[in-house]
Design a protein around this motif. Structure first.
Motif, PDB file in Angstrom:
ATOM      1  N   ARG A   1       0.828  -1.222   0.000  1.00  0.00           N
ATOM      2  CA  ARG A   1       0.000   0.000   0.000  1.00  0.00           C
ATOM      3  C   ARG A   1       0.857   1.266   0.000  1.00  0.00           C
ATOM      4  O   ARG A   1       0.488   2.253  -0.623  1.00  0.00           O
ATOM      5  CB  ARG A   1      -0.917   0.015   1.217  1.00  0.00           C
ATOM      6  CG  ARG A   1      -2.191  -0.714   1.023  1.00  0.00           C
ATOM      7  CD  ARG A   1      -3.164  -0.313   2.140  1.00  0.00           C
ATOM      8  NE  ARG A   1      -4.416  -1.009   1.957  1.00  0.00           N
ATOM      9  CZ  ARG A   1      -4.890  -1.917   2.792  1.00  0.00           C
ATOM     10  NH1 ARG A   1      -4.206  -2.251   3.867  1.00  0.00           N
ATOM     11  NH2 ARG A   1      -6.040  -2.496   2.557  1.00  0.00           N
ATOM     12  N   ARG A   2       1.973   1.242   0.708  1.00  0.00           N
ATOM     13  CA  ARG A   2       2.798   2.456   0.797  1.00  0.00           C
ATOM     14  C   ARG A   2       3.365   2.863  -0.569  1.00  0.00           C
ATOM     15  O   ARG A   2       3.760   4.005  -0.758  1.00  0.00           O
ATOM     16  CB  ARG A   2       3.906   2.284   1.837  1.00  0.00           C
ATOM     17  CG  ARG A   2       4.998   1.336   1.460  1.00  0.00           C
ATOM     18  CD  ARG A   2       6.091   1.246   2.530  1.00  0.00           C
ATOM     19  NE  ARG A   2       7.160   0.382   2.118  1.00  0.00           N
ATOM     20  CZ  ARG A   2       7.122  -0.955   2.203  1.00  0.00           C
ATOM     21  NH1 ARG A   2       6.065  -1.550   2.703  1.00  0.00           N
ATOM     22  NH2 ARG A   2       8.146  -1.671   1.785  1.00  0.00           N
TER      23      ARG A   2
ATOM     24  N   MET B   1      -0.566   3.726  -2.871  1.00  0.00           N
ATOM     25  CA  MET B   1      -1.412   4.874  -2.544  1.00  0.00           C
ATOM     26  C   MET B   1      -0.866   6.211  -3.051  1.00  0.00           C
ATOM     27  O   MET B   1      -1.631   6.969  -3.656  1.00  0.00           O
ATOM     28  CB  MET B   1      -1.724   4.921  -1.046  1.00  0.00           C
ATOM     29  CG  MET B   1      -2.617   3.770  -0.588  1.00  0.00           C
ATOM     30  SD  MET B   1      -4.110   3.492  -1.603  1.00  0.00           S
ATOM     31  CE  MET B   1      -4.944   5.064  -1.429  1.00  0.00           C
ATOM     32  N   PRO B   2       0.410   6.533  -2.878  1.00  0.00           N
ATOM     33  CA  PRO B   2       0.882   7.800  -3.453  1.00  0.00           C
ATOM     34  C   PRO B   2       0.708   7.843  -4.975  1.00  0.00           C
ATOM     35  O   PRO B   2       0.368   8.885  -5.541  1.00  0.00           O
ATOM     36  CB  PRO B   2       2.367   7.851  -3.063  1.00  0.00           C
ATOM     37  CG  PRO B   2       2.477   6.961  -1.872  1.00  0.00           C
ATOM     38  CD  PRO B   2       1.456   5.884  -2.065  1.00  0.00           C
ATOM     39  N   ARG B   3       0.906   6.709  -5.632  1.00  0.00           N
ATOM     40  CA  ARG B   3       0.757   6.661  -7.084  1.00  0.00           C
ATOM     41  C   ARG B   3      -0.682   6.943  -7.512  1.00  0.00           C
ATOM     42  O   ARG B   3      -0.935   7.743  -8.406  1.00  0.00           O
ATOM     43  CB  ARG B   3       1.156   5.281  -7.617  1.00  0.00           C
ATOM     44  CG  ARG B   3       2.609   5.011  -7.588  1.00  0.00           C
ATOM     45  CD  ARG B   3       2.884   3.572  -7.989  1.00  0.00           C
ATOM     46  NE  ARG B   3       4.249   3.448  -8.433  1.00  0.00           N
ATOM     47  CZ  ARG B   3       4.660   2.598  -9.350  1.00  0.00           C
ATOM     48  NH1 ARG B   3       3.816   1.773  -9.915  1.00  0.00           N
ATOM     49  NH2 ARG B   3       5.923   2.551  -9.689  1.00  0.00           N
TER      50      ARG B   3
ATOM     51  N   LEU C   1      -3.074   8.326  -5.799  1.00  0.00           N
ATOM     52  CA  LEU C   1      -3.498   9.674  -5.406  1.00  0.00           C
ATOM     53  C   LEU C   1      -2.967  10.722  -6.387  1.00  0.00           C
ATOM     54  O   LEU C   1      -3.720  11.599  -6.829  1.00  0.00           O
ATOM     55  CB  LEU C   1      -3.049   9.985  -3.978  1.00  0.00           C
ATOM     56  CG  LEU C   1      -3.792   9.218  -2.885  1.00  0.00           C
ATOM     57  CD1 LEU C   1      -3.091   9.381  -1.546  1.00  0.00           C
ATOM     58  CD2 LEU C   1      -5.247   9.633  -2.812  1.00  0.00           C
ATOM     59  N   ARG C   2      -1.682  10.632  -6.746  1.00  0.00           N
ATOM     60  CA  ARG C   2      -1.114  11.572  -7.729  1.00  0.00           C
ATOM     61  C   ARG C   2      -1.860  11.478  -9.053  1.00  0.00           C
ATOM     62  O   ARG C   2      -2.204  12.503  -9.663  1.00  0.00           O
ATOM     63  CB  ARG C   2       0.375  11.287  -7.944  1.00  0.00           C
ATOM     64  CG  ARG C   2       1.280  11.879  -6.901  1.00  0.00           C
ATOM     65  CD  ARG C   2       2.756  11.804  -7.316  1.00  0.00           C
ATOM     66  NE  ARG C   2       3.195  10.447  -7.623  1.00  0.00           N
ATOM     67  CZ  ARG C   2       3.733   9.611  -6.731  1.00  0.00           C
ATOM     68  NH1 ARG C   2       3.873   9.985  -5.472  1.00  0.00           N
ATOM     69  NH2 ARG C   2       4.116   8.410  -7.096  1.00  0.00           N
TER      70      ARG C   2
ATOM     71  N   ALA D   1      -8.924   5.890  -5.670  1.00  0.00           N
ATOM     72  CA  ALA D   1      -8.172   5.962  -4.416  1.00  0.00           C
ATOM     73  C   ALA D   1      -8.833   5.099  -3.338  1.00  0.00           C
ATOM     74  O   ALA D   1      -8.150   4.334  -2.650  1.00  0.00           O
ATOM     75  CB  ALA D   1      -8.058   7.410  -3.945  1.00  0.00           C
TER      76      ALA D   1
ATOM     77  N   TRP E   1      -7.304   1.391  -1.846  1.00  0.00           N
ATOM     78  CA  TRP E   1      -7.129   1.162  -0.417  1.00  0.00           C
ATOM     79  C   TRP E   1      -7.945  -0.042   0.048  1.00  0.00           C
ATOM     80  O   TRP E   1      -7.418  -0.949   0.688  1.00  0.00           O
ATOM     81  CB  TRP E   1      -7.522   2.407   0.382  1.00  0.00           C
ATOM     82  CG  TRP E   1      -7.316   2.203   1.845  1.00  0.00           C
ATOM     83  CD1 TRP E   1      -8.244   1.803   2.754  1.00  0.00           C
ATOM     84  CD2 TRP E   1      -6.082   2.315   2.554  1.00  0.00           C
ATOM     85  NE1 TRP E   1      -7.678   1.679   3.993  1.00  0.00           N
ATOM     86  CE2 TRP E   1      -6.347   1.992   3.903  1.00  0.00           C
ATOM     87  CE3 TRP E   1      -4.790   2.674   2.181  1.00  0.00           C
ATOM     88  CZ2 TRP E   1      -5.360   2.011   4.876  1.00  0.00           C
ATOM     89  CZ3 TRP E   1      -3.816   2.694   3.157  1.00  0.00           C
ATOM     90  CH2 TRP E   1      -4.097   2.365   4.477  1.00  0.00           C
TER      91      TRP E   1
END
Length: 172
Positions: free
Chosen positions: A89-90, A93-95, A97-98, A128, A132
């Motif tokens: 997830r770490r 998630m940034p991918r 979201l961007r 998103a 998750w």
């Protein structure tokens, strides 16, 4: 590798890898979401099973999806290779979201003429939220399929980090 499924949770980079493989191997690339959604308001293609069947029966292809339920077994039966982007997830998630912020801000046209919207972020179907909530479920489903005797003939490449994927791709 002639019939390749690139699988993983939303935001893993399936489409990016699938496009790169398509170019390097000279195989046609098919974006599953573009096959599945074909109209406004995320309308589903009534002919998705026929369209995917026609592609899956072809001599070579790269598809960026585990497959929607209607076509999942069809794709897995016809594939010869599964590339699993099994990222934590770490990383995901940034991918996602961007990507979703970019798509929302730029009003990028997606499958069937649809767009991500600010109000769409409130939906559980938003990429998103989906990435998750479905991360563990998707990982378990792919793992079960890979261990399923029906799919034993498939060559499986499992990557746990984007650096691993990039290193492998550089060798192709």
């Amino acid at each position: 590798m002639e019939r390749i499924l690139v699988v993983g949770v939303t935001g893993a980079g399936k489409s990016t890898l699938a496009r790169a493989l398509s170019g390097r191997l000279g195989l046609p690339y098919h974006e599953m979401d573009a096959l599945y959604f074909n109209g406004p308001d995320w309308a589903v293609n009534d002919n998705v099973t026929e369209d995917v069947s026609r592609i899956a029966n072809g001599p070579g292809w790269v598809i960026d999806s585990l497959g929607y339920p209607e076509v999942r077994d069809l794709l897995w039966d016809r594939a010869d290779t599964v590339m699993w982007l099994d990222y934590p997830r770490r990383v995901i998630m940034p991918r996602v979201l961007r990507r979703s912020v970019r798509r929302t801000v730029t009003r990028e046209v997606l499958f069937g003429g649809n767009r991500e919207t600010w109000t769409g972020w409130l939906s559980r179907e938003h990429p998103a939220w989906w990435a998750w909530s479905q991360h563990g479920t998707r990982r378990r489903e792919v793992a079960l399929r890979i261990r399923d005797p029906r799919f034993a003939p498939l060559a499986t490449l499992r990557f746990g980090h984007p650096e691993d994927t990039a290193a492998w791709l550089a060798s192709v």
